[in-house]
Design a protein around this motif. Structure first.
Motif, PDB file in Angstrom:
ATOM      1  N   PRO A 169       0.816  -1.217   0.000  1.00 54.88           N
ATOM      2  CA  PRO A 169       0.000   0.000   0.000  1.00 54.88           C
ATOM      3  C   PRO A 169       0.848   1.265   0.000  1.00 54.88           C
ATOM      4  CG  PRO A 169      -0.861  -1.606   1.555  1.00 54.88           C
ATOM      5  CD  PRO A 169       0.465  -2.142   1.089  1.00 54.88           C
ATOM      6  N   ARG A 170       1.977   1.221   0.717  1.00 54.42           N
ATOM      7  CA  ARG A 170       2.842   2.401   0.765  1.00 54.42           C
ATOM      8  C   ARG A 170       3.401   2.704  -0.613  1.00 54.42           C
ATOM      9  NH1 ARG A 170       8.035   3.259   4.842  1.00 54.42           N
ATOM     10  NH2 ARG A 170       8.588   5.356   4.111  1.00 54.42           N
ATOM     11  N   ALA A 171       3.839   1.674  -1.307  1.00 55.06           N
ATOM     12  CA  ALA A 171       4.374   1.885  -2.659  1.00 55.06           C
ATOM     13  C   ALA A 171       3.280   2.353  -3.604  1.00 55.06           C
ATOM     14  CB  ALA A 171       5.007   0.595  -3.173  1.00 55.06           C
ATOM     15  N   ALA A 172       2.077   1.813  -3.441  1.00 51.53           N
ATOM     16  CA  ALA A 172       0.957   2.226  -4.295  1.00 51.53           C
ATOM     17  C   ALA A 172       0.622   3.696  -4.069  1.00 51.53           C
ATOM     18  CB  ALA A 172      -0.257   1.352  -4.011  1.00 51.53           C
ATOM     19  N   LYS A 173       0.646   4.122  -2.817  1.00 51.95           N
ATOM     20  CA  LYS A 173       0.366   5.520  -2.493  1.00 51.95           C
ATOM     21  C   LYS A 173       1.423   6.441  -3.088  1.00 51.95           C
ATOM     22  CE  LYS A 173      -0.633   8.570   1.431  1.00 51.95           C
ATOM     23  NZ  LYS A 173      -0.771   8.650   2.909  1.00 51.95           N
ATOM     24  N   ALA A 174       2.690   6.030  -2.981  1.00 54.07           N
ATOM     25  CA  ALA A 174       3.774   6.844  -3.537  1.00 54.07           C
ATOM     26  C   ALA A 174       3.661   6.911  -5.050  1.00 54.07           C
ATOM     27  CB  ALA A 174       5.121   6.252  -3.128  1.00 54.07           C
ATOM     28  N   ARG A 175       3.306   5.809  -5.658  1.00 58.48           N
ATOM     29  CA  ARG A 175       3.160   5.786  -7.115  1.00 58.48           C
ATOM     30  C   ARG A 175       2.032   6.713  -7.556  1.00 58.48           C
ATOM     31  NH1 ARG A 175       3.978   2.832 -11.740  1.00 58.48           N
ATOM     32  NH2 ARG A 175       2.177   2.709 -13.139  1.00 58.48           N
ATOM     33  N   HIS A 176       0.902   6.636  -6.840  1.00 56.13           N
ATOM     34  CA  HIS A 176      -0.227   7.498  -7.192  1.00 56.13           C
ATOM     35  C   HIS A 176       0.148   8.974  -7.072  1.00 56.13           C
ATOM     36  CE1 HIS A 176      -4.366   8.785  -7.692  1.00 56.13           C
ATOM     37  NE2 HIS A 176      -4.206   9.560  -6.634  1.00 56.13           N
ATOM     38  N   ALA A 177       0.861   9.334  -6.002  1.00 53.29           N
ATOM     39  CA  ALA A 177       1.276  10.721  -5.812  1.00 53.29           C
ATOM     40  C   ALA A 177       2.188  11.173  -6.947  1.00 53.29           C
ATOM     41  CB  ALA A 177       1.977  10.881  -4.466  1.00 53.29           C
ATOM     42  N   ALA A 178       3.111  10.292  -7.350  1.00 52.04           N
ATOM     43  CA  ALA A 178       4.023  10.632  -8.441  1.00 52.04           C
ATOM     44  C   ALA A 178       3.266  10.785  -9.748  1.00 52.04           C
ATOM     45  CB  ALA A 178       5.099   9.551  -8.582  1.00 52.04           C
ATOM     46  N   GLN A 179       2.287   9.921  -9.980  1.00 55.53           N
ATOM     47  CA  GLN A 179       1.498  10.010 -11.204  1.00 55.53           C
ATOM     48  C   GLN A 179       0.652  11.274 -11.230  1.00 55.53           C
ATOM     49  OE1 GLN A 179      -0.617   6.230 -11.281  1.00 55.53           O
ATOM     50  NE2 GLN A 179       0.792   5.466 -12.846  1.00 55.53           N
ATOM     51  N   ALA A 180       0.056  11.618 -10.082  1.00 54.30           N
ATOM     52  CA  ALA A 180      -0.749  12.837 -10.010  1.00 54.30           C
ATOM     53  C   ALA A 180       0.097  14.068 -10.332  1.00 54.30           C
ATOM     54  CB  ALA A 180      -1.379  12.967  -8.624  1.00 54.30           C
ATOM     55  N   LEU A 181       1.313  14.104  -9.790  1.00 58.80           N
ATOM     56  CA  LEU A 181       2.212  15.223 -10.080  1.00 58.80           C
ATOM     57  C   LEU A 181       2.573  15.254 -11.557  1.00 58.80           C
ATOM     58  CD1 LEU A 181       4.002  17.570  -9.181  1.00 58.80           C
ATOM     59  CD2 LEU A 181       5.776  15.899  -8.598  1.00 58.80           C
ATOM     60  N   ALA A 182       2.845  14.086 -12.129  1.00 61.32           N
ATOM     61  CA  ALA A 182       3.190  14.015 -13.547  1.00 61.32           C
ATOM     62  C   ALA A 182       2.052  14.534 -14.417  1.00 61.32           C
ATOM     63  CB  ALA A 182       3.544  12.578 -13.927  1.00 61.32           C
ATOM     64  N   VAL A 183       0.833  14.128 -14.090  1.00 64.47           N
ATOM     65  CA  VAL A 183      -0.322  14.545 -14.886  1.00 64.47           C
ATOM     66  C   VAL A 183      -0.539  16.048 -14.791  1.00 64.47           C
ATOM     67  CG1 VAL A 183      -2.822  14.390 -15.077  1.00 64.47           C
ATOM     68  CG2 VAL A 183      -1.471  12.317 -14.809  1.00 64.47           C
ATOM     69  N   ARG A 184      -0.474  16.599 -13.580  1.00 61.76           N
ATOM     70  CA  ARG A 184      -0.668  18.045 -13.418  1.00 61.76           C
ATOM     71  C   ARG A 184       0.426  18.822 -14.149  1.00 61.76           C
ATOM     72  NH1 ARG A 184      -4.422  19.727  -9.856  1.00 61.76           N
ATOM     73  NH2 ARG A 184      -5.388  18.157  -8.503  1.00 61.76           N
ATOM     74  N   THR A 185       1.648  18.339 -14.087  1.00 57.46           N
ATOM     75  CA  THR A 185       2.740  18.991 -14.800  1.00 57.46           C
ATOM     76  C   THR A 185       2.519  18.922 -16.299  1.00 57.46           C
ATOM     77  OG1 THR A 185       4.273  18.398 -13.032  1.00 57.46           O
ATOM     78  CG2 THR A 185       5.243  19.035 -15.135  1.00 57.46           C
ATOM     79  N   LEU A 186       2.072  17.781 -16.760  1.00 53.51           N
ATOM     80  CA  LEU A 186       1.796  17.588 -18.175  1.00 53.51           C
ATOM     81  C   LEU A 186       0.741  18.571 -18.674  1.00 53.51           C
ATOM     82  CD1 LEU A 186       2.107  15.828 -20.742  1.00 53.51           C
ATOM     83  CD2 LEU A 186       0.329  14.342 -19.799  1.00 53.51           C
ATOM     84  N   ILE A 187      -0.332  18.728 -17.912  1.00 48.79           N
ATOM     85  CA  ILE A 187      -1.423  19.610 -18.315  1.00 48.79           C
ATOM     86  C   ILE A 187      -0.992  21.078 -18.323  1.00 48.79           C
ATOM     87  CG2 ILE A 187      -3.688  20.496 -17.617  1.00 48.79           C
ATOM     88  CD1 ILE A 187      -4.267  17.651 -16.573  1.00 48.79           C
ATOM     89  N   SER A 188      -0.236  21.469 -17.301  1.00 41.29           N
ATOM     90  CA  SER A 188       0.111  22.887 -17.162  1.00 41.29           C
ATOM     91  C   SER A 188       1.233  23.334 -18.084  1.00 41.29           C
ATOM     92  CB  SER A 188       0.502  23.190 -15.711  1.00 41.29           C
ATOM     93  OG  SER A 188       1.657  22.460 -15.340  1.00 41.29           O
ATOM     94  N   THR A 189       2.044  22.388 -18.562  1.00 44.33           N
ATOM     95  CA  THR A 189       3.229  22.768 -19.333  1.00 44.33           C
ATOM     96  C   THR A 189       2.898  23.615 -20.549  1.00 44.33           C
ATOM     97  OG1 THR A 189       4.511  20.846 -18.609  1.00 44.33           O
ATOM     98  CG2 THR A 189       5.171  21.878 -20.676  1.00 44.33           C
TER      99      THR A 189
END
Length: 231
Positions: A153-173
């Motif tokens: 679960p800890r790794a899944a949570k970290a992965r989700h956080a990293a993906q969320a950041l990637a998506v927001r960065t992708l959209i705003s770029t």
């Protein structure tokens, strides 16, 4: 030929004035921001009397909401046309979306400027619209990320956080870069095509960070003001 009043401005009662006034509001809010814009400013831009604005709208708040709704509706349509939700979110689709949004910005500078000015400071109904818009495109953005498995679960949570950041960065770029390309901005002297290629390369790197190392990554082009402009 449109009827005018004695002072040369258009009368209030024509229903067709609504879209004309919203278009004027897009330009004025984009130039001045919400706080520094008055109904008189919008009326002057639309070449109507202030009573024409109040005939169709309650005031500035409603006009800003409708102006932003126009921006979001246009961007939603552009993105959907470039990569329908029924199609996979692959690299080709991502590049099509980036190119389509870039072209929209080039063709709609007033709407793009309003987006850039109002996104960070949205409140009230505009904030609701903004949140709905962002959530829609965040969900679409996940389509471009590589699938993976996690063992805890800890790794899944970290992965989700990293993906969320990637998506927001992708959209705003793309939108942030277009803001920097505005007149007088730090990227305003660079050729449009070169900046677009750099945005594409960055976007592909963002979504490919978890792909195998053997996958060749695009290299962002070197940007120099001396390159011939393709604008």
């Amino acid at each position: 030929m449109m009827a005018t009043t004695k002072n040369g401005k258009q009368p209030a009662h024509r229903p067709s004035r609504r879209q004309h006034i919203i278009t004027a509001a897009v330009r004025v809010f984009g130039r001045n921001g919400f706080a520094e814009t008055s109904i008189q400013d919008i009326a002057d831009e639309a070449q109507v009397v202030p009573t024409a604005v109040y005939y169709h709208f309650d005031g500035k708040d409603e006009l800003l909401e409708l102006a932003m709704r126009r921006v979001f509706d246009q961007l939603n349509a552009v993105v959907e046309a470039a990569r329908p939700e029924s199609e996979p979110g692959d690299a080709e689709g991502l590049v099509r979306v980036i190119d389509a949004v870039w072209e929209w910005v080039e063709r709609n500078p007033d709407e793009a400027r309003l987006y850039q000015v109002q996104m960070a400071s949205a409140s009230g109904n505009v904030k609701v619209l903004r949140d709905e818009f962002e959530q829609r495109h965040i969900q679409r953005g996940y389509d471009y990320l590589p699938e993976g498995t996690t063992r805890s679960p800890r790794a899944a949570k970290a992965r989700h956080a990293a993906q969320a950041l990637a998506v927001r960065t992708l959209i705003s770029t793309t939108m942030l870069v277009t803001a920097l390309r505005a007149e007088g901005g730090p990227l305003s002297q660079l050729p449009s095509r070169s900046v677009l290629e750099a945005v594409r390369a960055l976007a592909l790197r963002i979504v490919a960070t978890e792909q195998p190392q053997s996958t060749q990554q695009p290299v962002a082009p070197r940007l120099t003001p001396s390159e011939p402009s393709t604008r």
